[in-house]
Design a protein around this motif. Structure first.
Motif, PDB file in Angstrom:
ATOM      1  N   ALA A 230      18.689 -21.900 -41.101  1.00  0.00           N
ATOM      2  CA  ALA A 230      17.508 -21.012 -41.112  1.00  0.00           C
ATOM      3  C   ALA A 230      16.252 -21.762 -41.576  1.00  0.00           C
ATOM      4  O   ALA A 230      15.181 -21.649 -40.962  1.00  0.00           O
ATOM      5  N   LYS A 231      16.381 -22.529 -42.651  1.00  0.00           N
ATOM      6  CA  LYS A 231      15.209 -23.270 -43.142  1.00  0.00           C
ATOM      7  C   LYS A 231      14.708 -24.255 -42.095  1.00  0.00           C
ATOM      8  O   LYS A 231      13.497 -24.429 -41.908  1.00  0.00           O
ATOM      9  N   ARG A 232      15.665 -24.897 -41.419  1.00  0.00           N
ATOM     10  CA  ARG A 232      15.288 -25.863 -40.382  1.00  0.00           C
ATOM     11  C   ARG A 232      14.521 -25.156 -39.254  1.00  0.00           C
ATOM     12  O   ARG A 232      13.532 -25.697 -38.744  1.00  0.00           O
ATOM     13  N   VAL A 233      14.963 -23.972 -38.893  1.00  0.00           N
ATOM     14  CA  VAL A 233      14.274 -23.221 -37.839  1.00  0.00           C
ATOM     15  C   VAL A 233      12.830 -22.936 -38.262  1.00  0.00           C
ATOM     16  O   VAL A 233      11.886 -23.108 -37.480  1.00  0.00           O
ATOM     17  N   VAL A 234      12.666 -22.505 -39.505  1.00  0.00           N
ATOM     18  CA  VAL A 234      11.317 -22.195 -39.992  1.00  0.00           C
ATOM     19  C   VAL A 234      10.435 -23.442 -39.951  1.00  0.00           C
ATOM     20  O   VAL A 234       9.270 -23.390 -39.538  1.00  0.00           O
ATOM     21  N   ASP A 235      11.024 -24.602 -40.338  1.00  0.00           N
ATOM     22  CA  ASP A 235      10.252 -25.847 -40.308  1.00  0.00           C
ATOM     23  C   ASP A 235       9.882 -26.251 -38.885  1.00  0.00           C
ATOM     24  O   ASP A 235       8.748 -26.668 -38.616  1.00  0.00           O
TER      25      ASP A 235
ATOM     26  N   ILE B 236      12.599  -7.616 -36.806  1.00  0.00           N
ATOM     27  CA  ILE B 236      13.847  -8.004 -36.147  1.00  0.00           C
ATOM     28  C   ILE B 236      14.496  -9.037 -37.051  1.00  0.00           C
ATOM     29  O   ILE B 236      13.840  -9.976 -37.528  1.00  0.00           O
ATOM     30  N   SER B 237      15.771  -8.822 -37.327  1.00  0.00           N
ATOM     31  CA  SER B 237      16.499  -9.734 -38.204  1.00  0.00           C
ATOM     32  C   SER B 237      17.390 -10.612 -37.327  1.00  0.00           C
ATOM     33  O   SER B 237      18.040 -10.114 -36.413  1.00  0.00           O
ATOM     34  N   VAL B 238      17.390 -11.902 -37.605  1.00  0.00           N
ATOM     35  CA  VAL B 238      18.188 -12.833 -36.809  1.00  0.00           C
ATOM     36  C   VAL B 238      19.129 -13.603 -37.728  1.00  0.00           C
ATOM     37  O   VAL B 238      18.686 -14.147 -38.748  1.00  0.00           O
ATOM     38  N   GLU B 239      20.401 -13.590 -37.381  1.00  0.00           N
ATOM     39  CA  GLU B 239      21.372 -14.429 -38.097  1.00  0.00           C
ATOM     40  C   GLU B 239      21.607 -15.672 -37.257  1.00  0.00           C
ATOM     41  O   GLU B 239      22.121 -15.594 -36.128  1.00  0.00           O
TER      42      GLU B 239
ATOM     43  N   GLU C  56      16.786 -16.581 -52.280  1.00  0.00           N
ATOM     44  CA  GLU C  56      17.798 -17.604 -51.978  1.00  0.00           C
ATOM     45  C   GLU C  56      18.931 -17.041 -51.136  1.00  0.00           C
ATOM     46  O   GLU C  56      19.773 -16.280 -51.620  1.00  0.00           O
ATOM     47  N   ASP C  57      18.949 -17.429 -49.900  1.00  0.00           N
ATOM     48  CA  ASP C  57      19.998 -17.016 -48.978  1.00  0.00           C
ATOM     49  C   ASP C  57      21.143 -18.023 -49.100  1.00  0.00           C
ATOM     50  O   ASP C  57      20.994 -19.176 -48.699  1.00  0.00           O
ATOM     51  N   PRO C  58      22.288 -17.635 -49.674  1.00  0.00           N
ATOM     52  CA  PRO C  58      23.364 -18.613 -49.912  1.00  0.00           C
ATOM     53  C   PRO C  58      23.906 -19.204 -48.606  1.00  0.00           C
ATOM     54  O   PRO C  58      24.502 -20.280 -48.627  1.00  0.00           O
ATOM     55  N   HIS C  59      23.680 -18.502 -47.510  1.00  0.00           N
ATOM     56  CA  HIS C  59      24.157 -19.020 -46.216  1.00  0.00           C
ATOM     57  C   HIS C  59      23.052 -19.724 -45.440  1.00  0.00           C
ATOM     58  O   HIS C  59      23.334 -20.347 -44.420  1.00  0.00           O
ATOM     59  N   ASP C  60      21.825 -19.620 -45.920  1.00  0.00           N
ATOM     60  CA  ASP C  60      20.676 -20.171 -45.173  1.00  0.00           C
ATOM     61  C   ASP C  60      20.774 -19.800 -43.696  1.00  0.00           C
ATOM     62  O   ASP C  60      20.689 -20.648 -42.806  1.00  0.00           O
ATOM     63  N   SER C  61      20.927 -18.509 -43.455  1.00  0.00           N
ATOM     64  CA  SER C  61      21.172 -18.097 -42.063  1.00  0.00           C
ATOM     65  C   SER C  61      20.300 -16.936 -41.602  1.00  0.00           C
ATOM     66  O   SER C  61      20.305 -16.615 -40.419  1.00  0.00           O
TER      67      SER C  61
ATOM     68  N   ALA D  80      12.608 -18.813 -44.922  1.00  0.00           N
ATOM     69  CA  ALA D  80      14.031 -18.494 -44.944  1.00  0.00           C
ATOM     70  C   ALA D  80      14.422 -18.164 -46.381  1.00  0.00           C
ATOM     71  O   ALA D  80      13.954 -18.793 -47.328  1.00  0.00           O
ATOM     72  N   GLY D  81      15.243 -17.169 -46.557  1.00  0.00           N
ATOM     73  CA  GLY D  81      15.664 -16.778 -47.903  1.00  0.00           C
ATOM     74  C   GLY D  81      14.886 -15.590 -48.434  1.00  0.00           C
ATOM     75  O   GLY D  81      15.326 -14.926 -49.374  1.00  0.00           O
ATOM     76  N   ALA D  82      13.738 -15.294 -47.840  1.00  0.00           N
ATOM     77  CA  ALA D  82      12.868 -14.231 -48.379  1.00  0.00           C
ATOM     78  C   ALA D  82      13.568 -12.879 -48.420  1.00  0.00           C
ATOM     79  O   ALA D  82      13.217 -12.026 -49.231  1.00  0.00           O
ATOM     80  N   THR D  83      14.538 -12.686 -47.557  1.00  0.00           N
ATOM     81  CA  THR D  83      15.199 -11.383 -47.487  1.00  0.00           C
ATOM     82  C   THR D  83      16.361 -11.268 -48.467  1.00  0.00           C
ATOM     83  O   THR D  83      17.067 -10.262 -48.479  1.00  0.00           O
TER      84      THR D  83
END
Lengths: 430, 430
Positions: free
Chosen positions: A359-364, A350-353, A384-389, A376-379
């Motif tokens: 996104a990084k904060r959520v993972v932490d 499941i992909s979540v925007e 590197e997800d330029p939006h971190d989302s 975050a960013g793995a996809t």
């Protein structure tokens, strides 16, 4: 819930307190849950346990009388190719059965292309100035890792509800340096889209400046439905043939998420010219695949109906886990304007925007509460997800109760990170 | 028999008539025998038939409790590494267990070296001007085919009774373009030599101009003895360590000719730095090997004693076939000065040196009499034997009676070709 952007400062502060309290309650539970791994749970593997003693004493001859214990047969057992022909959308003579990893077949195709070129190449790809691939994003990190490793440039294109943004794809394909494209055409990893017939037809028909352009068609989730609907996609090999680009597509699939993830079969299907090319290359590497494991699979799955029954049994185990995730997200985040998520009809993710920059904060936050998420960013290419989302949730491995608990926790983390961001935004605007 | 070079013209003509008559008798039998294939016979495969139903119902957990059905464990099961550690001469942590083909591991090491370089490389080998390999010759055609395919130059060196001609090897290694060397150190393919301790020590210690020079140490026949003597060779990894070249050797082996040729295990053993390098590369290619097959092997072979007992059973089947070949050659050719042949103490081949310029003729004669031989030249780089004198006989597959018949026929073909050549020589001298 109202969109958090519309809350007053006081309402936002009150919500934050309440969410933090609930988050702290999760932390206090000392959870240890893992939502990172796109692999089968052990109850799914149990479905194929009969294979562990197969083919069984004295059973080692193929239908044609070939001794599967010995060397040889680079292309794989005829009965294994016949069994998977309808799944791959290719006649048995255009199929190669490999060992346990379709990723390995993809990797090897790229290696062979780099060192030797593919049919239609003017030179090996490694002799091109700066070969590049079109990468629908978010995408599969292991696809990207191969390109990164070999210095092939990655050109992200956005996904839409019916596949990659084809206008963008066609524009990129007009550059002769663009040699290929990753596609997970059904239940895309991780976003779950199904390529529409129009998307498939455009991919087959579009002009490409490179005469040796290849679609790396990773049909990893071809039979991996999560609903009663067995979604079909257009046949890429037929579409390419019709568009007079018969050699454009390399099709890959595997039984890794059908039988045993570590001991399945992988498949390569393509045009006659591409299959000859592949076999010529692979014939330098090995004398043949593990045919006894191919026979084991044929004995166990028997036929397409057997395969589909087996996949139904997977679905019965997996579907409730996916529902548990989307239910929790809906319950905690619905209407809050803090996330959009996929509700895939198949696949493993499941992909979540989430709110940009969180996104990084959520993972932490999740990690601190004992829930492991994919970084975050793995996809994204280069991680590197330029939006971190973008977040990728993998609910298949934990037990259903654990998926429920983890999903609640993740939803709270998404909400908390969004509230923190909103609070900071208000403060900086003030 | 007297040397044919010493026969009078009349004696030569008489011998020719007699040999032709016996050859024609063979032709008339309409034989259909195949002495080309270095693979196990089906009675050898039968020795491992118990594996076909292993590991058996419910048995899929490794000693450490790992689920061998699932993804993961790139390096391979600890118990499989421990079982083969004494065979490979490396501690388990310096061993990687791959899938069914050690040739594939060798191929991949060359591919990774070409595209990425090895530890100590200044650049990928594909960026070097003209990388080259030292190739003890006669050698293994599939080794040579990989190099030819990727445009790596092959530099033949002669074999001696105790391994490659080390003076020649050391001279070649002084060229920085020389990046590696093929070695089949025990029961060399096809000539059967065993590298002496001094040869191994010199290979480990010799200066090489390339800082990233690698010995591709294909110990394919490590346990494949044909006599009661279990020949040992010096430990190349230890010798390299002692000589302060810890990363020089890549060691390969497999169970292809122990359990099932098509469904065995392959091994890579090397220094810690090389193993890290290999795993980093292989980790882009696959999520892990077929661990269930590793467990199957551990359950079947159990321990080193079990493995050695199993190899004794192979020997009992194979040794008579090798004796049948050398007996026939001795009986028909002994003293004739028309051939020298190996009497290997292990491995899968007998190598025959016939009169210069007659090897192709022997293969043609044998073919016309219904005995398939490996094409002359196959044991040389690019398939071209400049002396047209080397034949590789593979007696493992046919039944013992067929090996006897084929060997008689081959001996006659060698003799006939030699008589033809001698006759032509006399005519041209006259």
């Amino acid at each position: 819930m109202s969109p958090i952007a519309e809350l007053s400062l006081a309402e936002l502060a009150a919500l934050r307190s309440s969410v933090e309290a609930r988050y702290d309650a999760f932390r206090a539970q000392g959870l240890k849950l893992d939502m990172t791994r796109g692999k089968p749970a052990s109850d799914q593997l149990d479905l194929a346990n009969a294979m562990i003693a197969l083919p069984g004493n004295g059973d080692y001859l193929s239908a044609s009388g070939e001794d599967t214990r010995n060397y040889g047969n680079l292309q794989g057992l005829a009965e294994a190719r016949a069994l998977f022909a309808p799944v791959l959308g290719a006649p048995p003579e255009q199929i190669v059965v490999g060992d346990n990893s379709s990723l390995a077949l993809m990797h090897d195709c790229i290696v062979y292309a780099l060192l030797k070129g593919v049919p239609g190449s003017q030179r090996p790809w490694s002799k091109e100035q700066t070969p590049a691939f079109i990468c629908p994003t978010p995408g599969y990190d292991r696809h990207f890792a191969i390109l990164e490793d070999f210095g092939i440039r990655m050109l992200p294109v956005a996904m839409t509800d019916h596949g990659p943004d084809m206008d963008a794809v066609e524009k990129l394909a007009a550059d002769p340096a663009v040699k290929g494209m990753w596609c997970v055409p059904k239940y895309s990893n991780p976003t779950g889209e199904i390529y529409s017939d129009e998307t498939v037809a455009r991919l087959a028909a579009m002009p490409t400046a490179a005469p040796d352009f290849r679609l790396f068609w990773d049909n990893a989730y071809c039979l991996h439905h999560l609903t009663e609907r067995r979604n079909e996609i257009a046949n890429i090999l037929e579409e390419c043939g019709r568009a007079c680009h018969p050699d454009r597509a390399f099709v890959f699939a595997s039984t890794s998420k059908m039988t045993f993830a570590g001991a399945g079969l992988a498949f390569f299907a393509s045009s006659p010219a591409n299959v000859r090319w592949y076999l010529a290359r692979a014939g330098k590497r090995t004398i043949g695949p593990d045919k006894l494991n191919q026979l084991r699979h044929v004995r166990f799955l028997r036929d397409l109906a057997g395969l589909e029954r087996h996949m139904d049994a997977h679905r019965a185990l997996l579907a409730p886990k996916f529902v548990a995730v989307t239910d929790a997200l809906q319950r905690h985040l619905g209407g809050s304007g803090t996330a959009r998520w996929s509700a895939p009809e198949g696949g493993y993710f499941i992909s979540v925007e989430v709110i940009e920059g969180t996104a990084k904060r959520v993972v932490d936050l999740a990690k601190a509460a004992g829930v492991a998420l994919t970084p975050a960013g793995a996809t994204w290419p280069y991680g590197e997800d330029p939006h971190d989302s973008n977040l990728r949730l993998a609910p298949t491995v934990p037990a259903l109760a654990d998926v429920r608990a983890a999903s609640e926790c993740i939803a709270l983390c998404i909400l908390l990170a969004a509230i923190e961001a909103q609070t900071a935004l208000r403060a900086s605007a003030a």
